[in-house]
Design an enzyme around this catalytic site. Structure first.
Site, mmCIF file in Angstrom:
data_model
loop_
_atom_site.group_PDB
_atom_site.id
_atom_site.type_symbol
_atom_site.label_atom_id
_atom_site.label_comp_id
_atom_site.label_asym_id
_atom_site.label_seq_id
_atom_site.Cartn_x
_atom_site.Cartn_y
_atom_site.Cartn_z
ATOM 1 N N GLU A 166 0.812 -1.232 0.000
ATOM 2 C CA GLU A 166 0.000 0.000 0.000
ATOM 3 C C GLU A 166 0.841 1.276 0.000
ATOM 4 O O GLU A 166 0.738 2.108 0.901
ATOM 5 C CB GLU A 166 -0.979 -0.018 1.187
ATOM 6 C CG GLU A 166 -1.999 -1.123 1.067
ATOM 7 C CD GLU A 166 -3.153 -1.019 2.038
ATOM 8 O OE1 GLU A 166 -3.097 -0.196 2.961
ATOM 9 O OE2 GLU A 166 -4.142 -1.756 1.858
ATOM 10 N N GLU A 371 -5.287 -8.936 0.549
ATOM 11 C CA GLU A 371 -6.047 -8.602 1.762
ATOM 12 C C GLU A 371 -7.516 -8.430 1.395
ATOM 13 O O GLU A 371 -7.836 -7.766 0.405
ATOM 14 C CB GLU A 371 -5.558 -7.296 2.412
ATOM 15 C CG GLU A 371 -4.198 -7.410 3.045
ATOM 16 C CD GLU A 371 -3.721 -6.107 3.685
ATOM 17 O OE1 GLU A 371 -4.552 -5.326 4.189
ATOM 18 O OE2 GLU A 371 -2.504 -5.882 3.675
HETATM 19 C C1 BG6 Z 1 -4.399 -2.333 5.069
HETATM 20 C C2 BG6 Z 1 -3.080 -2.716 5.647
HETATM 21 O O1 BG6 Z 1 -4.354 -0.947 4.876
HETATM 22 O O2 BG6 Z 1 -5.543 -2.455 5.827
HETATM 23 C C3 BG6 Z 1 -3.157 -3.591 6.882
HETATM 24 O O3 BG6 Z 1 -2.239 -3.282 4.675
HETATM 25 C C4 BG6 Z 1 -4.305 -3.136 7.761
HETATM 26 O O4 BG6 Z 1 -1.901 -3.535 7.511
HETATM 27 C C5 BG6 Z 1 -5.594 -3.271 6.981
HETATM 28 O O5 BG6 Z 1 -4.392 -3.840 8.967
HETATM 29 C C6 BG6 Z 1 -6.846 -2.881 7.737
HETATM 30 O O6 BG6 Z 1 -6.714 -1.594 8.259
HETATM 31 P P1 BG6 Z 1 -6.876 -1.329 9.810
HETATM 32 O O7 BG6 Z 1 -6.475 0.077 10.034
HETATM 33 O O8 BG6 Z 1 -8.295 -1.610 10.134
HETATM 34 O O9 BG6 Z 1 -5.946 -2.283 10.492
#
Ligand code: BG6
Length: 471
Positions: A166, A371
Protein backbone atom coordinates in the site's frame (compact mmCIF):
# COMPACT_ATOMS: atom_id res chain seq x y z
CA UNK A 1 -23.44 -10.18 -16.49
CA UNK A 2 -24.84 -13.48 -15.30
CA UNK A 3 -23.53 -16.76 -16.61
CA UNK A 4 -25.09 -20.12 -17.33
CA UNK A 5 -21.87 -22.03 -16.81
CA UNK A 6 -19.41 -21.19 -14.06
CA UNK A 7 -15.72 -21.89 -14.17
CA UNK A 8 -14.41 -23.42 -10.98
CA UNK A 9 -11.28 -22.31 -9.22
CA UNK A 10 -8.07 -23.83 -10.67
CA UNK A 11 -6.88 -26.90 -8.76
CA UNK A 12 -3.70 -25.00 -7.82
CA UNK A 13 -5.59 -21.83 -6.74
CA UNK A 14 -3.74 -20.43 -3.73
CA UNK A 15 -6.15 -20.23 -0.80
CA UNK A 16 -4.52 -18.19 1.90
CA UNK A 17 -4.52 -15.67 4.70
CA UNK A 18 -2.28 -12.73 5.53
CA UNK A 19 -0.58 -10.82 8.32
CA UNK A 20 2.13 -8.17 8.60
CA UNK A 21 5.20 -8.27 10.83
CA UNK A 22 4.51 -5.27 13.08
CA UNK A 23 0.88 -6.30 13.57
CA UNK A 24 1.56 -9.85 14.76
CA UNK A 25 5.14 -10.42 15.81
CA UNK A 26 5.54 -8.32 18.95
CA UNK A 27 9.08 -8.63 20.39
CA UNK A 28 9.55 -5.14 19.02
CA UNK A 29 12.90 -4.72 20.73
CA UNK A 30 14.03 -8.34 20.94
CA UNK A 31 16.21 -10.56 18.81
CA UNK A 32 18.48 -7.69 17.76
CA UNK A 33 15.67 -5.86 15.95
CA UNK A 34 16.17 -2.17 15.21
CA UNK A 35 13.45 0.45 15.58
CA UNK A 36 11.01 1.16 12.78
CA UNK A 37 8.82 4.22 12.21
CA UNK A 38 6.01 2.24 13.78
CA UNK A 39 7.95 1.75 17.03
CA UNK A 40 8.65 5.46 17.43
CA UNK A 41 5.20 6.72 16.44
CA UNK A 42 3.59 8.82 19.21
CA UNK A 43 1.44 6.41 21.27
CA UNK A 44 -2.30 6.78 21.03
CA UNK A 45 -3.55 6.44 24.62
CA UNK A 46 -6.89 5.10 23.37
CA UNK A 47 -5.54 2.03 21.61
CA UNK A 48 -2.88 -0.59 22.06
CA UNK A 49 0.59 -0.23 20.58
CA UNK A 50 2.45 -2.86 18.58
CA UNK A 51 5.07 -3.93 21.13
CA UNK A 52 3.53 -7.33 21.95
CA UNK A 53 0.92 -7.63 19.17
CA UNK A 54 -0.10 -11.31 18.85
CA UNK A 55 3.25 -12.53 20.21
CA UNK A 56 3.78 -14.46 16.99
CA UNK A 57 7.57 -14.03 17.34
CA UNK A 58 7.55 -16.49 20.24
CA UNK A 59 4.89 -18.82 18.86
CA UNK A 60 5.59 -19.48 15.20
CA UNK A 61 5.49 -23.27 15.48
CA UNK A 62 2.08 -23.19 17.19
CA UNK A 63 0.75 -20.63 14.70
CA UNK A 64 2.02 -22.50 11.64
CA UNK A 65 0.42 -25.70 12.97
CA UNK A 66 -2.91 -23.81 13.05
CA UNK A 67 -2.35 -22.62 9.49
CA UNK A 68 -1.83 -26.23 8.45
CA UNK A 69 -4.99 -27.27 10.28
CA UNK A 70 -6.90 -24.55 8.44
CA UNK A 71 -5.55 -26.02 5.20
CA UNK A 72 -3.80 -22.88 3.93
CA UNK A 73 -2.06 -23.27 0.58
CA UNK A 74 -0.31 -19.94 0.99
CA UNK A 75 0.56 -17.68 3.93
CA UNK A 76 1.27 -14.04 3.27
CA UNK A 77 3.51 -12.37 5.85
CA UNK A 78 5.95 -9.51 5.83
CA UNK A 79 9.57 -9.42 6.86
CA UNK A 80 10.46 -6.73 9.36
CA UNK A 81 13.27 -4.87 7.57
CA UNK A 82 14.84 -3.92 10.93
CA UNK A 83 15.06 -7.56 12.06
CA UNK A 84 17.34 -8.18 9.06
CA UNK A 85 19.15 -4.82 8.99
CA UNK A 86 18.55 -3.06 12.35
CA UNK A 87 19.71 0.23 10.80
CA UNK A 88 18.04 -0.37 7.45
CA UNK A 89 21.48 -0.75 5.87
CA UNK A 90 24.92 -1.90 7.06
CA UNK A 91 25.26 -4.84 9.46
CA UNK A 92 23.06 -7.91 9.11
CA UNK A 93 21.34 -9.25 12.23
CA UNK A 94 21.77 -13.03 12.05
CA UNK A 95 19.11 -13.64 14.71
CA UNK A 96 16.52 -11.97 12.50
CA UNK A 97 17.66 -13.94 9.46
CA UNK A 98 17.32 -17.16 11.47
CA UNK A 99 13.81 -16.23 12.65
CA UNK A 100 12.46 -16.00 9.10
CA UNK A 101 14.36 -19.15 8.11
CA UNK A 102 12.50 -20.97 10.88
CA UNK A 103 9.17 -19.54 9.77
CA UNK A 104 9.72 -20.34 6.08
CA UNK A 105 10.97 -23.85 6.85
CA UNK A 106 7.96 -24.53 9.08
CA UNK A 107 5.63 -23.40 6.28
CA UNK A 108 7.37 -25.54 3.67
CA UNK A 109 7.24 -28.53 6.02
CA UNK A 110 3.45 -28.12 6.07
CA UNK A 111 3.26 -27.59 2.27
CA UNK A 112 2.25 -23.94 2.70
CA UNK A 113 3.61 -21.59 0.05
CA UNK A 114 5.27 -18.51 1.60
CA UNK A 115 4.19 -15.19 0.05
CA UNK A 116 6.61 -12.57 1.33
CA UNK A 117 5.98 -8.84 1.59
CA UNK A 118 9.39 -7.21 1.57
CA UNK A 119 8.17 -4.08 3.36
CA UNK A 120 4.79 -3.46 5.00
CA UNK A 121 4.78 0.00 6.68
CA UNK A 122 7.59 -0.69 9.24
CA UNK A 123 10.32 1.42 7.60
CA UNK A 124 13.66 1.61 9.44
CA UNK A 125 13.74 4.68 11.68
CA UNK A 126 17.51 4.84 11.30
CA UNK A 127 17.15 5.60 7.56
CA UNK A 128 14.87 8.50 8.44
CA UNK A 129 17.58 9.77 10.77
CA UNK A 130 20.44 9.08 8.34
CA UNK A 131 19.01 10.92 5.33
CA UNK A 132 15.26 11.51 5.66
CA UNK A 133 14.13 8.09 4.47
CA UNK A 134 12.01 7.78 1.31
CA UNK A 135 12.11 11.51 0.59
CA UNK A 136 15.81 11.15 -0.25
CA UNK A 137 17.12 9.37 -3.35
CA UNK A 138 19.55 7.44 -1.15
CA UNK A 139 16.59 5.36 -0.04
CA UNK A 140 16.42 3.66 -3.44
CA UNK A 141 19.65 1.69 -3.21
CA UNK A 142 19.08 0.72 0.46
CA UNK A 143 15.69 -0.79 -0.39
CA UNK A 144 17.10 -2.58 -3.42
CA UNK A 145 20.00 -4.05 -1.53
CA UNK A 146 17.75 -5.19 1.37
CA UNK A 147 15.46 -6.90 -1.15
CA UNK A 148 18.44 -8.47 -2.96
CA UNK A 149 19.62 -9.89 0.38
CA UNK A 150 16.19 -11.47 0.91
CA UNK A 151 16.19 -12.97 -2.61
CA UNK A 152 19.62 -14.52 -2.03
CA UNK A 153 18.78 -15.76 1.46
CA UNK A 154 15.23 -17.07 1.08
CA UNK A 155 14.76 -17.27 -2.71
CA UNK A 156 15.50 -21.00 -2.80
CA UNK A 157 12.16 -21.50 -0.97
CA UNK A 158 10.09 -18.37 -1.65
CA UNK A 159 8.55 -17.98 -5.12
CA UNK A 160 6.11 -15.12 -4.59
CA UNK A 161 7.27 -11.65 -3.51
CA UNK A 162 5.42 -8.41 -2.81
CA UNK A 163 7.60 -5.31 -3.05
CA UNK A 164 5.84 -2.54 -1.09
CA UNK A 165 2.51 -2.77 0.71
CA UNK A 166 0.00 0.00 0.00
CA UNK A 167 2.49 2.57 -1.19
CA UNK A 168 -0.33 5.06 -1.65
CA UNK A 169 -1.05 4.93 2.10
CA UNK A 170 2.62 5.34 2.99
CA UNK A 171 2.71 8.42 0.79
CA UNK A 172 -0.34 9.99 2.43
CA UNK A 173 0.20 9.05 6.06
CA UNK A 174 3.12 11.21 7.25
CA UNK A 175 4.06 9.02 10.25
CA UNK A 176 4.62 6.07 7.91
CA UNK A 177 7.22 8.18 6.10
CA UNK A 178 8.73 9.19 9.43
CA UNK A 179 7.60 12.81 8.91
CA UNK A 180 6.69 14.98 11.86
CA UNK A 181 5.12 18.44 12.15
CA UNK A 182 1.74 19.56 10.87
CA UNK A 183 2.36 21.30 7.57
CA UNK A 184 -0.17 19.26 5.58
CA UNK A 185 0.76 20.81 2.22
CA UNK A 186 4.50 20.21 2.69
CA UNK A 187 3.88 16.64 3.81
CA UNK A 188 1.89 15.97 0.66
CA UNK A 189 4.58 17.49 -1.50
CA UNK A 190 7.23 15.33 0.15
CA UNK A 191 4.88 12.37 -0.15
CA UNK A 192 4.91 12.62 -3.94
CA UNK A 193 8.71 12.76 -3.95
CA UNK A 194 8.79 9.68 -1.71
CA UNK A 195 6.31 8.03 -4.06
CA UNK A 196 8.61 8.58 -7.01
CA UNK A 197 11.57 7.08 -5.16
CA UNK A 198 9.50 4.05 -4.14
CA UNK A 199 8.55 3.49 -7.79
CA UNK A 200 12.19 3.67 -8.91
CA UNK A 201 13.18 1.37 -6.02
CA UNK A 202 10.50 -1.12 -7.04
CA UNK A 203 11.65 -1.17 -10.67
CA UNK A 204 15.32 -1.57 -9.66
CA UNK A 205 14.37 -4.41 -7.33
CA UNK A 206 12.45 -6.15 -10.10
CA UNK A 207 15.54 -5.71 -12.32
CA UNK A 208 17.68 -7.35 -9.62
CA UNK A 209 15.10 -10.14 -9.26
CA UNK A 210 15.51 -10.96 -12.97
CA UNK A 211 19.29 -10.57 -12.92
CA UNK A 212 19.57 -13.02 -10.05
CA UNK A 213 17.56 -15.49 -12.11
CA UNK A 214 14.85 -15.74 -9.46
CA UNK A 215 12.03 -18.11 -10.25
CA UNK A 216 8.53 -16.94 -9.45
CA UNK A 217 6.61 -13.69 -9.47
CA UNK A 218 7.00 -10.23 -7.99
CA UNK A 219 4.91 -7.08 -7.73
CA UNK A 220 3.43 -4.52 -5.35
CA UNK A 221 0.45 -5.04 -3.03
CA UNK A 222 -1.82 -2.13 -3.83
CA UNK A 223 -4.84 -0.77 -2.07
CA UNK A 224 -7.24 -0.48 -5.00
CA UNK A 225 -11.01 -0.24 -5.02
CA UNK A 226 -13.76 1.23 -7.12
CA UNK A 227 -14.80 4.82 -6.64
CA UNK A 228 -18.42 4.93 -7.82
CA UNK A 229 -20.16 8.07 -9.05
CA UNK A 230 -22.79 9.16 -6.51
CA UNK A 231 -25.26 9.73 -9.37
CA UNK A 232 -25.47 9.49 -13.15
CA UNK A 233 -24.86 13.24 -13.41
CA UNK A 234 -21.88 13.59 -15.78
CA UNK A 235 -20.09 15.82 -13.24
CA UNK A 236 -20.25 13.03 -10.68
CA UNK A 237 -19.10 10.47 -13.24
CA UNK A 238 -16.14 12.70 -14.04
CA UNK A 239 -15.43 13.09 -10.30
CA UNK A 240 -15.31 9.30 -9.94
CA UNK A 241 -12.94 8.94 -12.89
CA UNK A 242 -10.64 11.64 -11.49
CA UNK A 243 -10.76 10.10 -8.02
CA UNK A 244 -9.77 6.71 -9.50
CA UNK A 245 -6.81 8.45 -11.12
CA UNK A 246 -5.49 10.36 -8.12
CA UNK A 247 -6.20 7.60 -5.58
CA UNK A 248 -5.22 4.50 -7.53
CA UNK A 249 -4.37 4.62 -11.20
CA UNK A 250 -1.59 7.20 -10.95
CA UNK A 251 0.48 4.65 -9.07
CA UNK A 252 -0.39 1.68 -11.26
CA UNK A 253 0.47 3.75 -14.37
CA UNK A 254 3.89 4.40 -12.87
CA UNK A 255 4.52 0.78 -11.91
CA UNK A 256 3.27 -0.72 -15.15
CA UNK A 257 3.91 1.91 -17.80
CA UNK A 258 6.55 4.21 -16.23
CA UNK A 259 4.21 7.07 -16.91
CA UNK A 260 2.86 10.17 -15.21
CA UNK A 261 -0.30 10.36 -17.29
CA UNK A 262 -1.06 13.75 -18.84
CA UNK A 263 -3.97 14.43 -16.50
CA UNK A 264 -2.08 13.33 -13.38
CA UNK A 265 0.88 15.48 -14.33
CA UNK A 266 -1.45 18.48 -14.76
CA UNK A 267 -2.96 17.73 -11.34
CA UNK A 268 0.50 17.69 -9.72
CA UNK A 269 1.76 20.76 -11.55
CA UNK A 270 -1.31 22.84 -10.67
CA UNK A 271 -0.60 22.17 -7.01
CA UNK A 272 3.17 22.42 -7.26
CA UNK A 273 3.54 18.76 -6.26
CA UNK A 274 5.57 17.51 -9.25
CA UNK A 275 8.52 15.48 -7.86
CA UNK A 276 12.10 15.67 -9.10
CA UNK A 277 12.60 12.98 -11.74
CA UNK A 278 16.04 11.96 -12.97
CA UNK A 279 16.90 10.89 -16.51
CA UNK A 280 16.26 7.21 -16.96
CA UNK A 281 13.79 6.82 -14.05
CA UNK A 282 10.71 6.40 -16.21
CA UNK A 283 12.52 4.18 -18.74
CA UNK A 284 13.61 1.92 -15.88
CA UNK A 285 10.00 1.57 -14.68
CA UNK A 286 8.85 0.87 -18.21
CA UNK A 287 11.49 -1.78 -18.65
CA UNK A 288 10.90 -3.57 -15.33
CA UNK A 289 7.17 -3.71 -14.59
CA UNK A 290 5.72 -6.11 -12.02
CA UNK A 291 4.99 -9.68 -13.07
CA UNK A 292 2.02 -10.00 -10.71
CA UNK A 293 -0.16 -7.75 -8.62
CA UNK A 294 -1.33 -8.07 -5.02
CA UNK A 295 -4.72 -6.46 -4.42
CA UNK A 296 -5.92 -5.27 -1.01
CA UNK A 297 -9.66 -4.68 -1.05
CA UNK A 298 -12.00 -3.85 1.87
CA UNK A 299 -14.64 -1.38 0.68
CA UNK A 300 -15.64 0.91 -2.14
CA UNK A 301 -16.42 4.62 -2.08
CA UNK A 302 -18.91 6.91 -3.78
CA UNK A 303 -18.06 10.46 -4.79
CA UNK A 304 -19.74 13.53 -6.16
CA UNK A 305 -18.31 16.56 -7.89
CA UNK A 306 -16.81 19.19 -5.59
CA UNK A 307 -16.42 22.44 -7.55
CA UNK A 308 -13.67 24.77 -6.35
CA UNK A 309 -14.93 28.01 -4.80
CA UNK A 310 -13.39 31.01 -3.11
CA UNK A 311 -13.86 29.24 0.21
CA UNK A 312 -12.47 25.95 -1.12
CA UNK A 313 -9.93 26.84 -3.82
CA UNK A 314 -7.91 24.37 -5.95
CA UNK A 315 -5.45 22.70 -3.60
CA UNK A 316 -7.93 22.45 -0.72
CA UNK A 317 -8.16 18.95 0.77
CA UNK A 318 -10.49 17.87 3.53
CA UNK A 319 -8.10 16.77 6.25
CA UNK A 320 -8.42 13.12 7.07
CA UNK A 321 -6.08 10.16 7.10
CA UNK A 322 -6.80 9.49 3.44
CA UNK A 323 -8.27 12.11 1.08
CA UNK A 324 -12.02 12.49 1.43
CA UNK A 325 -12.46 15.68 -0.54
CA UNK A 326 -10.39 17.69 -2.98
CA UNK A 327 -11.62 21.02 -4.27
CA UNK A 328 -12.19 20.94 -8.01
CA UNK A 329 -12.13 17.13 -8.07
CA UNK A 330 -14.31 15.02 -5.78
CA UNK A 331 -15.96 14.60 -2.40
CA UNK A 332 -16.68 11.22 -0.77
CA UNK A 333 -20.35 10.72 0.12
CA UNK A 334 -22.28 7.93 1.78
CA UNK A 335 -23.42 5.18 -0.60
CA UNK A 336 -27.04 4.55 0.41
CA UNK A 337 -27.04 1.20 -1.42
CA UNK A 338 -24.51 -0.41 0.87
CA UNK A 339 -24.29 -1.52 4.48
CA UNK A 340 -21.15 -0.56 6.37
CA UNK A 341 -18.90 -2.06 9.05
CA UNK A 342 -18.77 -0.63 12.58
CA UNK A 343 -16.01 1.65 11.33
CA UNK A 344 -18.08 2.93 8.40
CA UNK A 345 -16.35 0.92 5.65
CA UNK A 346 -19.01 0.28 3.00
CA UNK A 347 -19.34 -3.41 2.19
CA UNK A 348 -19.35 -3.93 -1.57
CA UNK A 349 -18.64 -7.44 -2.89
CA UNK A 350 -19.64 -6.52 -6.46
CA UNK A 351 -17.15 -3.67 -6.13
CA UNK A 352 -14.44 -6.35 -5.83
CA UNK A 353 -15.46 -7.91 -9.15
CA UNK A 354 -15.44 -4.46 -10.74
CA UNK A 355 -12.05 -3.72 -9.20
CA UNK A 356 -10.52 -6.92 -10.58
CA UNK A 357 -11.97 -6.27 -14.02
CA UNK A 358 -10.73 -2.68 -14.02
CA UNK A 359 -7.22 -3.78 -13.07
CA UNK A 360 -7.25 -6.57 -15.62
CA UNK A 361 -8.42 -4.32 -18.44
CA UNK A 362 -5.87 -1.62 -17.63
CA UNK A 363 -2.80 -3.67 -16.69
CA UNK A 364 -3.27 -7.30 -17.78
CA UNK A 365 -1.33 -8.82 -14.87
CA UNK A 366 -2.03 -12.03 -12.97
CA UNK A 367 -3.40 -11.04 -9.58
CA UNK A 368 -3.69 -12.39 -6.09
CA UNK A 369 -5.98 -10.92 -3.45
CA UNK A 370 -3.52 -10.09 -0.69
CA UNK A 371 -6.05 -8.60 1.76
CA UNK A 372 -9.82 -8.82 2.07
CA UNK A 373 -11.74 -9.01 5.30
CA UNK A 374 -13.94 -7.36 7.88
CA UNK A 375 -12.90 -5.69 11.10
CA UNK A 376 -15.36 -6.33 13.93
CA UNK A 377 -15.85 -6.31 17.71
CA UNK A 378 -15.65 -10.11 18.09
CA UNK A 379 -16.93 -11.52 21.35
CA UNK A 380 -15.35 -14.48 23.10
CA UNK A 381 -18.13 -16.57 24.65
CA UNK A 382 -17.89 -19.23 27.31
CA UNK A 383 -16.48 -22.49 26.02
CA UNK A 384 -14.08 -20.62 23.75
CA UNK A 385 -16.61 -19.82 21.06
CA UNK A 386 -16.52 -16.84 18.71
CA UNK A 387 -19.65 -16.65 16.56
CA UNK A 388 -18.43 -14.44 13.71
CA UNK A 389 -21.17 -15.15 11.19
CA UNK A 390 -20.82 -11.56 9.85
CA UNK A 391 -17.24 -12.45 8.85
CA UNK A 392 -18.34 -15.65 7.13
CA UNK A 393 -20.97 -13.77 5.20
CA UNK A 394 -18.54 -10.96 4.22
CA UNK A 395 -15.90 -13.42 2.99
CA UNK A 396 -18.41 -15.68 1.25
CA UNK A 397 -19.90 -12.83 -0.78
CA UNK A 398 -16.47 -11.54 -1.77
CA UNK A 399 -15.15 -14.97 -2.78
CA UNK A 400 -18.23 -15.44 -4.98
CA UNK A 401 -17.29 -12.24 -6.79
CA UNK A 402 -13.71 -13.43 -7.26
CA UNK A 403 -15.16 -16.48 -8.96
CA UNK A 404 -17.31 -14.30 -11.20
CA UNK A 405 -14.29 -12.15 -12.04
CA UNK A 406 -12.46 -15.30 -13.14
CA UNK A 407 -15.46 -16.00 -15.38
CA UNK A 408 -14.99 -12.47 -16.74
CA UNK A 409 -11.50 -13.50 -17.89
CA UNK A 410 -9.42 -12.11 -15.04
CA UNK A 411 -6.31 -14.16 -14.12
CA UNK A 412 -6.36 -14.89 -10.39
CA UNK A 413 -3.52 -16.77 -8.70
CA UNK A 414 -5.17 -16.88 -5.31
CA UNK A 415 -7.07 -15.27 -2.48
CA UNK A 416 -5.64 -14.28 0.91
CA UNK A 417 -8.10 -13.17 3.57
CA UNK A 418 -7.07 -10.52 6.07
CA UNK A 419 -6.15 -11.85 8.48
CA UNK A 420 -4.99 -15.29 9.52
CA UNK A 421 -5.14 -14.43 13.22
CA UNK A 422 -6.22 -11.29 15.03
CA UNK A 423 -3.66 -8.59 14.41
CA UNK A 424 -3.33 -5.20 16.02
CA UNK A 425 -5.33 -3.07 13.60
CA UNK A 426 -3.25 -0.29 12.06
CA UNK A 427 -5.76 2.38 12.99
CA UNK A 428 -7.90 0.87 15.74
CA UNK A 429 -5.79 -1.37 17.93
CA UNK A 430 -6.96 -4.70 19.24
CA UNK A 431 -10.64 -3.89 19.54
CA UNK A 432 -11.05 -4.23 15.77
CA UNK A 433 -10.44 -7.88 14.93
CA UNK A 434 -10.00 -9.52 11.55
CA UNK A 435 -8.68 -13.05 12.09
CA UNK A 436 -9.86 -16.63 11.74
CA UNK A 437 -8.00 -17.22 14.99
CA UNK A 438 -8.90 -15.20 18.09
CA UNK A 439 -6.01 -13.97 20.23
CA UNK A 440 -7.01 -13.80 23.86
CA UNK A 441 -5.92 -10.31 24.73
CA UNK A 442 -7.63 -6.94 24.97
CA UNK A 443 -6.21 -3.55 24.11
CA UNK A 444 -4.35 -3.13 27.40
CA UNK A 445 -4.75 -6.52 29.06
CA UNK A 446 -2.54 -9.24 27.63
CA UNK A 447 -4.51 -12.05 29.37
CA UNK A 448 -3.08 -15.45 28.33
CA UNK A 449 -2.70 -14.76 24.58
CA UNK A 450 -4.11 -18.20 23.80
CA UNK A 451 -5.28 -19.01 20.27
CA UNK A 452 -8.97 -19.81 19.75
CA UNK A 453 -10.54 -20.95 16.48
CA UNK A 454 -13.51 -18.79 15.52
CA UNK A 455 -16.54 -20.12 13.62
CA UNK A 456 -15.03 -18.58 10.47
CA UNK A 457 -11.98 -20.84 10.92
CA UNK A 458 -14.12 -23.95 10.52
CA UNK A 459 -16.01 -22.40 7.60
CA UNK A 460 -12.83 -21.39 5.70
CA UNK A 461 -11.38 -24.84 6.32
CA UNK A 462 -14.30 -26.28 4.31
CA UNK A 463 -13.97 -23.64 1.60
CA UNK A 464 -10.33 -24.59 1.08
CA UNK A 465 -10.95 -28.32 1.27
CA UNK A 466 -13.66 -28.04 -1.41
CA UNK A 467 -11.54 -25.66 -3.55
CA UNK A 468 -14.14 -22.94 -3.20
CA UNK A 469 -17.17 -25.08 -4.04
CA UNK A 470 -18.57 -25.27 -0.50
CA UNK A 471 -19.14 -21.63 0.32
C1 BG6 B 1 -4.40 -2.33 5.07
C2 BG6 B 1 -3.08 -2.72 5.65
O1 BG6 B 1 -4.35 -0.95 4.88
O2 BG6 B 1 -5.54 -2.46 5.83
C3 BG6 B 1 -3.16 -3.59 6.88
O3 BG6 B 1 -2.24 -3.28 4.67
C4 BG6 B 1 -4.31 -3.14 7.76
O4 BG6 B 1 -1.90 -3.53 7.51
C5 BG6 B 1 -5.59 -3.27 6.98
O5 BG6 B 1 -4.39 -3.84 8.97
C6 BG6 B 1 -6.85 -2.88 7.74
O6 BG6 B 1 -6.71 -1.59 8.26
P1 BG6 B 1 -6.88 -1.33 9.81
O7 BG6 B 1 -6.48 0.08 10.03
O8 BG6 B 1 -8.29 -1.61 10.13
O9 BG6 B 1 -5.95 -2.28 10.49
Amino acid sequence: MEYKAYTSFDPDFLWGASTASFQVEGAAEEGGKGLSVIDVMPKNPAITDFSVAADHYHRIEEDVALMAELGLKVYRFSIAWTRIFPDGNGEVNEEGVAFYNRLINALIKHHIEPLVTIYHFDYPQSLVEQYGGWISRESIEDYRSYAAFLFKTYGDRVKYWLTINEQDHVVRIPSRLGLTGDDHYEQLRLGYQANHHMCVATALTIKTFHELGMKGKIGPAVSYSMVHPASSHPDDVLASKDAMLIKHNYLMDLHCYGEYSYSFQSYLEERDFMPAIEDGDLELMKQYPPTMLGVNYYFSEAVRAFPATEEFPIGYQKKSLLPEAEAGVFEVVKNENLAATDWGWEIDPVGLRLTLRELHERYKLPMIITENGIGAYDKLEEGDIVRDDYRISYLREHIKQVKLAINDGVTMLGYCAWSFMDVVSGRNGMEKRYGFVYINRADFDLKDMRRIKKDSFHWYQKVIASNGEDL
